[in-house]
Design a protein around this motif. Structure first.
Motif, PDB file in Angstrom:
ATOM      1  N   TYR A   1       0.825  -1.221   0.000  1.00  0.00           N
ATOM      2  CA  TYR A   1       0.000   0.000   0.000  1.00  0.00           C
ATOM      3  C   TYR A   1       0.862   1.276   0.000  1.00  0.00           C
ATOM      4  N   SER A   2       2.019   1.202   0.650  1.00  0.00           N
ATOM      5  CA  SER A   2       2.850   2.412   0.797  1.00  0.00           C
ATOM      6  C   SER A   2       3.430   2.872  -0.537  1.00  0.00           C
ATOM      7  N   LYS A   3       3.367   2.016  -1.559  1.00  0.00           N
ATOM      8  CA  LYS A   3       3.923   2.405  -2.861  1.00  0.00           C
ATOM      9  C   LYS A   3       2.863   2.894  -3.845  1.00  0.00           C
ATOM     10  N   ILE A   4       1.624   2.967  -3.368  1.00  0.00           N
ATOM     11  CA  ILE A   4       0.556   3.433  -4.268  1.00  0.00           C
ATOM     12  C   ILE A   4       0.584   4.955  -4.331  1.00  0.00           C
ATOM     13  N   ASN A   5       0.679   5.495  -5.537  1.00  0.00           N
ATOM     14  CA  ASN A   5       0.646   6.948  -5.723  1.00  0.00           C
ATOM     15  C   ASN A   5      -0.765   7.443  -6.022  1.00  0.00           C
ATOM     16  N   GLU A   6      -1.445   6.730  -6.874  1.00  0.00           N
ATOM     17  CA  GLU A   6      -2.769   7.183  -7.331  1.00  0.00           C
ATOM     18  C   GLU A   6      -3.665   6.000  -7.640  1.00  0.00           C
ATOM     19  N   ILE A   7      -4.946   6.191  -7.429  1.00  0.00           N
ATOM     20  CA  ILE A   7      -5.926   5.187  -7.866  1.00  0.00           C
ATOM     21  C   ILE A   7      -6.931   5.920  -8.744  1.00  0.00           C
ATOM     22  N   ARG A   8      -7.083   5.446  -9.954  1.00  0.00           N
ATOM     23  CA  ARG A   8      -8.023   6.107 -10.865  1.00  0.00           C
ATOM     24  C   ARG A   8      -9.215   5.188 -11.116  1.00  0.00           C
ATOM     25  N   ILE A   9     -10.377   5.707 -10.797  1.00  0.00           N
ATOM     26  CA  ILE A   9     -11.595   4.898 -10.920  1.00  0.00           C
ATOM     27  C   ILE A   9     -12.534   5.595 -11.894  1.00  0.00           C
ATOM     28  N   ARG A  10     -12.770   4.930 -13.024  1.00  0.00           N
ATOM     29  CA  ARG A  10     -13.604   5.527 -14.073  1.00  0.00           C
ATOM     30  C   ARG A  10     -14.792   4.616 -14.349  1.00  0.00           C
ATOM     31  N   ASP A  11     -15.919   5.239 -14.598  1.00  0.00           N
ATOM     32  CA  ASP A  11     -17.157   4.489 -14.842  1.00  0.00           C
ATOM     33  C   ASP A  11     -16.990   3.489 -15.991  1.00  0.00           C
ATOM     34  N   ALA A  12     -17.313   2.243 -15.709  1.00  0.00           N
ATOM     35  CA  ALA A  12     -17.277   1.155 -16.695  1.00  0.00           C
ATOM     36  C   ALA A  12     -15.890   0.910 -17.287  1.00  0.00           C
ATOM     37  N   ARG A  13     -14.872   1.317 -16.568  1.00  0.00           N
ATOM     38  CA  ARG A  13     -13.496   1.118 -17.019  1.00  0.00           C
ATOM     39  C   ARG A  13     -12.719   0.385 -15.926  1.00  0.00           C
ATOM     40  N   PRO A  14     -11.618  -0.267 -16.294  1.00  0.00           N
ATOM     41  CA  PRO A  14     -10.838  -0.952 -15.253  1.00  0.00           C
ATOM     42  C   PRO A  14     -10.194   0.050 -14.290  1.00  0.00           C
ATOM     43  N   ILE A  15     -10.118  -0.326 -13.036  1.00  0.00           N
ATOM     44  CA  ILE A  15      -9.484   0.546 -12.042  1.00  0.00           C
ATOM     45  C   ILE A  15      -7.972   0.525 -12.286  1.00  0.00           C
TER      46      ILE A  15
ATOM     47  N   THR B   1     -22.396  17.157 -10.593  1.00  0.00           N
ATOM     48  CA  THR B   1     -23.259  15.988 -10.368  1.00  0.00           C
ATOM     49  C   THR B   1     -22.888  14.898 -11.367  1.00  0.00           C
ATOM     50  N   ASN B   2     -23.618  13.821 -11.332  1.00  0.00           N
ATOM     51  CA  ASN B   2     -23.454  12.759 -12.311  1.00  0.00           C
ATOM     52  C   ASN B   2     -21.976  12.349 -12.427  1.00  0.00           C
ATOM     53  N   PHE B   3     -21.399  11.969 -11.300  1.00  0.00           N
ATOM     54  CA  PHE B   3     -19.963  11.696 -11.237  1.00  0.00           C
ATOM     55  C   PHE B   3     -19.579  10.534 -12.151  1.00  0.00           C
ATOM     56  N   THR B   4     -18.493  10.719 -12.886  1.00  0.00           N
ATOM     57  CA  THR B   4     -18.070   9.671 -13.818  1.00  0.00           C
ATOM     58  C   THR B   4     -16.681   9.118 -13.515  1.00  0.00           C
ATOM     59  N   SER B   5     -15.867   9.897 -12.819  1.00  0.00           N
ATOM     60  CA  SER B   5     -14.563   9.324 -12.440  1.00  0.00           C
ATOM     61  C   SER B   5     -13.971  10.038 -11.234  1.00  0.00           C
ATOM     62  N   VAL B   6     -13.145   9.298 -10.527  1.00  0.00           N
ATOM     63  CA  VAL B   6     -12.411   9.889  -9.401  1.00  0.00           C
ATOM     64  C   VAL B   6     -10.947   9.478  -9.496  1.00  0.00           C
ATOM     65  N   ASN B   7     -10.122  10.378  -9.001  1.00  0.00           N
ATOM     66  CA  ASN B   7      -8.691  10.117  -8.982  1.00  0.00           C
ATOM     67  C   ASN B   7      -8.223  10.315  -7.542  1.00  0.00           C
ATOM     68  N   ILE B   8      -7.854   9.234  -6.904  1.00  0.00           N
ATOM     69  CA  ILE B   8      -7.460   9.340  -5.488  1.00  0.00           C
ATOM     70  C   ILE B   8      -5.936   9.411  -5.408  1.00  0.00           C
ATOM     71  N   ARG B   9      -5.458  10.547  -4.965  1.00  0.00           N
ATOM     72  CA  ARG B   9      -3.998  10.714  -4.816  1.00  0.00           C
ATOM     73  C   ARG B   9      -3.623  10.488  -3.367  1.00  0.00           C
TER      74      ARG B   9
END
Lengths: 162, 308
Positions: B20-34, B114-122
């Protein structure tokens, strides 16, 4: 003899009161729910505190509203799906239509920006007012009826047994 | 903190199948692979950890994205609308959640998203001593220099400045540090990240008001801020410099050359005395060099600042 008649009347009157308490509870529930929504409107509009904190700060003695808040907060915190069963666990005074409407409202609560959230709350308050009026009419009709029926049934029992 | 916002299954994969300590970002997009940026490299999140193949990739859903934002707002979207309007939310641990969706405009300004389609967790990283290798270049006999940290997005600017402030505080150099933390990333929401004992934090303030108010109220020796960009930011820096306050800031640019080409950079070019340039090589956070006020390289070599 007189005391026996009195005991019959009191016991049956109390049973009648027990039956009528369902209607009183509904009345108090909707009144308190309206107050809760009023508080939500104010807090969301001005302080914008978090939903859980507003709910938990709401002071009420109504057991059903306390239970509803508690069920709602548990569902949120424990990541449980909000369903009629989970939200109204141990609440027996609502009919299925009321439960469904309230469940839909709680499912969307907290998911809007301030102005839309307030609009939604205002709409829901109107709905609760309608339920309150309906509950009030029912209470006016059935509470005295059950009380009277209880007393009459007590008198009847006294006549039969004495 | 991510356990509070992510789906249990995904959180479990992130914490048990990979480091976990090496994760920089997680990108989560609707209907797309994480997608996970792990140690600077992008991979798909699969049920077994990370993968370069789409076969086992976990596919995100709109509901998943909505849940993340709802939970990140502590079940109260209305309470974070101002942040959402700027396109991000910040969690207590300093994790920044960038948000995309439908922007609602009213009276020529953003009302909400509204109508969120993607998030980028840094995910922020506290890496102790990562600024030490260049610490000596940022001081001289007269004290601390005005420093600008330069790099493309996601290369460790904030981590660098956070560690620098910490190093400054543990050396007890009597610097009152004022952090203008526009997005709550430097100190973390609730100031939970390690920044030492001499810092005052003005959170979620824009730079112009933050600099003005901070200098008047807190009498800082050093103002720290992230991501200079708008003209107002440059005005604020100029104002602080004219007040005799030292500045540590960051800016987006690939190199010193690109920095010079920035149209509004000329406004503050004569203010900064040291430029720390970070460059992406094998992983984020490699110092390309330290440059002086004439933009001449003064550090010896490429020092890797983020060690495993």
């Amino acid at each position: 003899m007189k005391y026996l008649i009195l005991i019959f009347i009191v016991i049956c009157g109390y049973i009648g009161f027990g039956f009528s308490s369902y209607y009183n509870s509904r009345l108090k529930f909707f009144k308190n729910l309206e107050l809760l929504f009023e508080k939500l409107c104010l807090e969301i509009n001005y302080s914008q505190h978090k939903l859980v904190s507003i709910m938990q700060d709401f002071s009420t003695k109504n057991k059903d509203v306390v239970k509803l808040i508690s069920n709602y907060v548990v569902c949120l915190n424990q990541n449980e799906k909000l369903t009629v069963e989970t939200l109204f666990k141990e609440i027996k005074i609502l009919n299925s239509e009321e439960k469904n409407i309230l469940n839909l409202f709680f499912m969307s609560l907290g998911k809007l920006d301030v102005s839309n959230q307030i609009k939604q709350l205002e709409n829901q308050k109107e709905q609760i007012k309608i339920y309150y009026q309906k509950a009030d009419e029912e209470a006016k009709k059935y509470v005295p009826l059950y009380m009277k029926l209880g007393i009459i049934f007590g008198l009847l029992l006294a006549l039969i047994f004495i | 903190m991510l356990n509070k916002i992510l789906d249990d299954k995904i959180y479990k994969i992130l914490t048990t199948k990979i480091d976990y300590s090496k994760i920089n970002e997680i990108r989560i997009r609707d209907a797309r692979p994480i997608t996970v940026f792990y140690d600077g490299q992008a991979s798909f999140l699969s049920h077994f950890g990370l993968s370069n193949s789409l076969d086992n990739a976990v596919i995100a859903s709109k509901k998943m994205i909505e849940e993340i934002i709802f939970k990140a707002s502590e079940f109260s979207i209305y309470s974070v609308n101002e942040e959402l309007k700027q396109g991000f939310l910040v969690l207590d641990g300093g994790e920044r959640i960038g948000v995309c969706g439908t922007v609602v405009i009213e009276n020529n300004s953003i009302k909400t998203i509204t109508n969120f389609t993607s998030v980028n967790i840094r995910i922020p990283h506290e890496i102790k001593n990562c600024s030490l290798s260049v610490f000596k270049y940022l001081f001289d006999s007269q004290g601390l220099k005005n420093i600008l940290v330069v790099s493309p997005p996601g290369q460790g600017k904030t981590t660098f400045i956070r560690d620098f402030i910490y190093q400054l505080s543990i050396r007890n150099l009597n610097y009152n540090v004022l952090i203008i933390d526009e997005r709550g990333e430097i100190a973390g929401k609730g100031n939970r990240l390690q920044i030492g004992n001499f810092c005052d934090i003005l959170s979620f303030s824009d730079k112009q008001n933050g600099f003005l108010q901070g200098i008047r109220a807190m009498n800082p020796h050093l103002i720290v801020t992230d991501e200079l960009g708008a003209d107002n930011d440059f005005e604020a820096v100029r104002y602080a410099s004219n007040c005799g306050v030292k500045i540590l800031a960051t800016i987006h640019a690939d190199s010193i050359f690109q920095l010079k080409q920035k149209s509004n950079f000329s406004k503050i070019a004569n203010i900064f005395e040291r430029y720390v340039v970070l460059e992406k090589e094998t992983r984020p956070g490699v110092i390309k060099g330290v440059y002086n006020e004439k933009m001449e390289k003064i550090s010896i070599t490429n020092n890797e600042i983020f060690r495993k």
